[in-house]
Write an enzyme that holds these catalytic residues in place. Structure first.
Site, PDB file in Angstrom:
ATOM      1  N   LYS A 110       0.838  -1.207   0.000  1.00 46.42           N
ATOM      2  CA  LYS A 110       0.000   0.000   0.000  1.00 46.42           C
ATOM      3  C   LYS A 110       0.869   1.251   0.000  1.00 46.42           C
ATOM      4  CE  LYS A 110      -3.199   2.602   3.034  1.00 46.42           C
ATOM      5  NZ  LYS A 110      -4.056   2.591   4.233  1.00 46.42           N
ATOM      6  N   ASP A 128      -2.562  10.118   3.891  1.00 48.58           N
ATOM      7  CA  ASP A 128      -3.948   9.707   4.067  1.00 48.58           C
ATOM      8  C   ASP A 128      -4.677  10.714   4.954  1.00 48.58           C
ATOM      9  OD1 ASP A 128      -6.365   8.493   4.315  1.00 48.58           O
ATOM     10  OD2 ASP A 128      -5.657   6.811   5.561  1.00 48.58           O
ATOM     11  N   LYS A 169     -10.022  12.873   8.451  1.00 49.66           N
ATOM     12  CA  LYS A 169      -9.565  12.421   9.765  1.00 49.66           C
ATOM     13  C   LYS A 169      -9.471  13.603  10.729  1.00 49.66           C
ATOM     14  CE  LYS A 169      -6.570   8.562   8.319  1.00 49.66           C
ATOM     15  NZ  LYS A 169      -7.219   7.479   9.073  1.00 49.66           N
ATOM     16  N   ASP A 173       1.676   6.252   5.610  1.00 44.43           N
ATOM     17  CA  ASP A 173       0.692   5.324   5.050  1.00 44.43           C
ATOM     18  C   ASP A 173       1.174   4.669   3.748  1.00 44.43           C
ATOM     19  OD1 ASP A 173      -1.687   4.137   5.765  1.00 44.43           O
ATOM     20  OD2 ASP A 173      -2.931   5.468   4.558  1.00 44.43           O
ATOM     21  N   ASP A 220     -12.187   7.121   3.964  1.00 44.93           N
ATOM     22  CA  ASP A 220     -10.975   6.863   4.739  1.00 44.93           C
ATOM     23  C   ASP A 220     -10.590   5.378   4.720  1.00 44.93           C
ATOM     24  OD1 ASP A 220      -8.802   7.467   6.282  1.00 44.93           O
ATOM     25  OD2 ASP A 220      -9.924   7.683   8.171  1.00 44.93           O
ATOM     26  N   GLU A 261      -9.478   3.724   2.319  1.00 44.64           N
ATOM     27  CA  GLU A 261      -8.971   3.843   0.955  1.00 44.64           C
ATOM     28  C   GLU A 261      -7.942   2.772   0.609  1.00 44.64           C
ATOM     29  OE1 GLU A 261      -7.667   5.330   3.439  1.00 44.64           O
ATOM     30  OE2 GLU A 261      -5.531   4.999   3.082  1.00 44.64           O
ATOM     31  N   ARG A 282      -7.842  -0.442   1.083  1.00 46.16           N
ATOM     32  CA  ARG A 282      -8.407  -1.638   0.449  1.00 46.16           C
ATOM     33  C   ARG A 282      -8.844  -1.360  -0.979  1.00 46.16           C
ATOM     34  NH1 ARG A 282     -12.736  -1.978   5.257  1.00 46.16           N
ATOM     35  NH2 ARG A 282     -11.010  -0.911   6.302  1.00 46.16           N
TER      36      ARG A 282
HETATM   37  N1  BES Z   1      -4.199   4.391   7.050  1.00 49.36           N
HETATM   38  C1  BES Z   1      -5.333   4.138   7.863  1.00 49.36           C
HETATM   39  C2  BES Z   1      -5.047   3.110   8.957  1.00 49.36           C
HETATM   40  C3  BES Z   1      -4.133   3.557  10.048  1.00 49.36           C
HETATM   41  C4  BES Z   1      -4.667   4.120  11.191  1.00 49.36           C
HETATM   42  C5  BES Z   1      -2.786   3.334   9.975  1.00 49.36           C
HETATM   43  C6  BES Z   1      -3.834   4.491  12.212  1.00 49.36           C
HETATM   44  C7  BES Z   1      -1.940   3.716  11.003  1.00 49.36           C
HETATM   45  C8  BES Z   1      -2.478   4.291  12.121  1.00 49.36           C
HETATM   46  C9  BES Z   1      -6.478   3.594   7.010  1.00 49.36           C
HETATM   47  O1  BES Z   1      -6.527   4.053   5.710  1.00 49.36           O
HETATM   48  C10 BES Z   1      -7.747   4.010   7.673  1.00 49.36           C
HETATM   49  O2  BES Z   1      -8.008   5.180   7.718  1.00 49.36           O
HETATM   50  N2  BES Z   1      -8.495   3.042   8.171  1.00 49.36           N
HETATM   51  C11 BES Z   1      -9.719   3.318   8.841  1.00 49.36           C
HETATM   52  C12 BES Z   1     -10.735   2.336   8.353  1.00 49.36           C
HETATM   53  C13 BES Z   1     -12.145   2.676   8.760  1.00 49.36           C
HETATM   54  C14 BES Z   1     -12.599   3.951   8.057  1.00 49.36           C
HETATM   55  C15 BES Z   1     -13.029   1.528   8.411  1.00 49.36           C
HETATM   56  C16 BES Z   1      -9.474   3.165  10.337  1.00 49.36           C
HETATM   57  O3  BES Z   1      -8.703   2.296  10.733  1.00 49.36           O
HETATM   58  O4  BES Z   1     -10.023   3.944  11.089  1.00 49.36           O
HETATM   59 ZN    ZN Z   2      -4.743   4.690   4.895  1.00 42.94          ZN
HETATM   60 MN    MN Z   3      -7.621   5.907   5.586  1.00 52.80          MN
END
Ligand code: BES
Ligand code: ZN
Ligand code: MN
Length: 498
Positions: free
Chosen positions: A266, A271, A278, A289, A348, A350, A352
């Site tokens: 990825k 992000d 966020k 990210d 968010d 994204e 996947r």
């Molecule tokens: N890049 C983030 C995941 C992440 C969070 C990595 C904290 C490192 C530290 C990912 O893209 C994300 O935002 N995931 C969301 C998914 C949710 C919207 C279903 C998450 O984990 O909150």
């Molecule tokens: Zn992300």
């Molecule tokens: Mn995200």
């Protein structure tokens, strides 16, 4: 920093700092004796004085102790002898290298690599020491106008057992160096800010790597992605001024008919969350990210350096996730490369979306296995913290091999989580084939379930490195994980682990 190895007596090759280990209860490590009489006497004197009790993580640096001919003697506490395993060994090496670095000694001889570690070979000890020493010496000061003190330590001699043999020791050293370099590359790409490390920058870094090691490959641009039908990937890039890039690189060290192992990483260079923006706290860390992409490039570098006899393909979808007038909105529906339609309920989620198209793209290489690496979910950090990466797989043999690799890499372990069909329910959409989020419960698992829908045609594993690819707080920075795990996996596949 240069490394060298030496078996036999170390009386004449101690450098500016001789490093010996001491177990708790003040027992010198058994390997401490091939260093000459003066050193033995100096050691006995210190131990008798009571100044070094051998507790794990403790050190005692002495300048020209009474009987010793060398400039410095460093004693490193090893903890209880009965408990001297992987983690204690790693701690001892790390502690020693830090103390030497801070002392100003330009070179040193490390006897710790001769101390037996439960269930581990002499080659393992060498490889591990080189990885950990390289990591400890890593610095990222490109943007500091005043660089930290120059690195004084530039030569580290590792003592090896007489019985291991020169070729095996040299091979372990080379493996450690290659992994160290791969980790350093992954760390640096990760640490670069997102205004420098854009998708285009990652693509350029990949091109350089391809040139340096004469690899095949290409960078797929926006127009080509549209032609292919990668609308899930493209939907993430839409809000950003940065053009998306899909890196594809091939290392061919195996026979031409050998099916490749495909690594997918990825590469979200920042992000923001997109329209599902966020919150501000810690948002700077979303520059990390793209650590999945960085780690597969680092692993590619290590494999190429070692000329492993296998075929490896690396795919890294690289985008920036931003809000904007053209950005994807909650409720938007896109058709992925696989033909499945996806309702984007949260912009968010994204990672996947870019990975699913990269996984579908991997099919054309007829892979023996596909492993994706992603900072995918905050839920994985909640579940496993910063210690283990989350592992998911549709194939038990592949999962077992990856868990073993992480174990052998010692400081890069993973833990398997379930991928049962029961969880797929949560991805139901009223309007499309599937939704891109599965609600709060089991967030890492539903993310993996989403990916599994695009990985039905091959043996596949997914590593969620959200908690392990970077550190926060005072040690904020990329860790280079899971380059050690992945490279050990490849070494094992290639039959090169001793
Ligand atoms: N890049 C983030 C995941 C992440 C969070 C990595 C904290 C490192 C530290 C990912 O893209 C994300 O935002 N995931 C969301 C998914 C949710 C919207 C279903 C998450 O984990 O909150
Ligand atoms: Zn992300
Ligand atoms: Mn995200």
């Amino acid at each position: 920093m240069e490394f060298s190895i030496k078996s036999g007596n170390l009386e004449k090759r101690r450098g500016a700092c001789l490093v010996l280990g001491v177990f708790e209860s003040r027992t010198p490590a058994p390997a401490s004796w091939a260093v000459g009489q003066d050193a033995r006497r100096a050691l006995a004197e210190v131990l008798a004085s009571g100044d070094m009790n051998g507790r794990a993580g403790s050190t005692l640096m002495l300048r020209k102790p009474h009987a010793l001919g060398s400039e410095r003697l460093l004693l490193v506490g090893l903890g209880k002898e009965r408990e001297f395993g992987d983690q204690a060994y790693a701690t001892a090496i790390r502690t020693a290298v830090k103390a030497i670095r801070d002392s100003g000694a330009a070179d040193a001889a490390l006897l710790l690599t001769r101390i037996p570690v439960k269930k581990r070979s002499a080659a393992w000890r060498i490889r591990q020491a080189v990885i950990i020493a390289s990591e400890t010496m890593y610095r990222f000061d490109r943007f500091k106008s005043k660089k930290e003190d120059k690195r004084p330590l530039d030569d580290l001699l590792l003592a090896v057992d007489d019985k291991i043999g020169e070729t095996a020791a040299a091979q372990a050293l080379a493996q450690g160096l290659a992994i160290g370099e791969g980790v350093a590359l992954a760390k640096t790409l990760g640490n670069l800010p997102s205004n420098v490390c854009t998708p285009a920058y990652l693509a350029e870094a990949a091109r350089q790597l391809m040139e340096e090691h004469q690899l095949g490959g290409q960078v797929i641009e926006h127009a080509e992605m549209e032609k292919l039908g990668m609308h899930a990937l493209l939907s993430v890039a839409k809000g950003s001024r940065q053009a998306p890039k899909l890196i594809v690189a091939h290392y061919r060290g195996g026979k031409s008919g050998d099916k490749p192992i495909v690594l997918v990483g990825k590469g979200v260079t920042f992000d923001s969350g997109g329209i599902s923006l966020k919150p501000g706290e810690g948002l700077d860390e979303m520059k990390f990210d793209m650590c999945g992409a960085a780690s597969v490039l680092g692993t590619l570098k290590a494999a190429a350096r070692l000329q492993l006899p296998l075929n490896l393909t690396v795919i890294a979808p690289c985008v920036e996730n931003m809000p904007g007038g053209m950005a994807s909105k909650p409720g938007d529906i896109v058709t992925s490369l696989s033909g499945q339609s996806i309702e984007i309920l949260n912009t968010d989620a994204e990672g996947r979306l870019i990975l699913c198209d990269a996984l579908s793209y991997a099919e054309r290489f007829k892979p023996q296995a596909v492993i994706d690496v992603a900072t995918l979910t905050g839920a994985c950090v909640v579940a496993l913290g910063h210690v283990a990466s989350g592992l998911f797989a549709n194939n038990d043999e592949l999962a077992g091999a990856l868990l073993d690799a992480g174990d052998t890499a010692a400081v890069d372990r993973a833990w398997r989580l379930p991928l049962w069909d029961d969880y797929q329910e949560q991805l139901k959409s009223n309007f499309a084939d599937l939704a891109n989020i599965g609600g709060r419960p089991a967030g890492s698992i539903t993310a993996a379930c989403f990916l599994s829908r695009f990985a039905g045609k091959f043996a596949w594993a997914h590593l969620d490195v959200a908690g392990t690819a970077r550190k926060s707080g005072a040690d904020k920075g990329a860790t280079g994980r899971p380059v050690p795990l992945l490279t050990h996996f490849l070494l094992a596949r290639a039959g090169k682990l001793r």
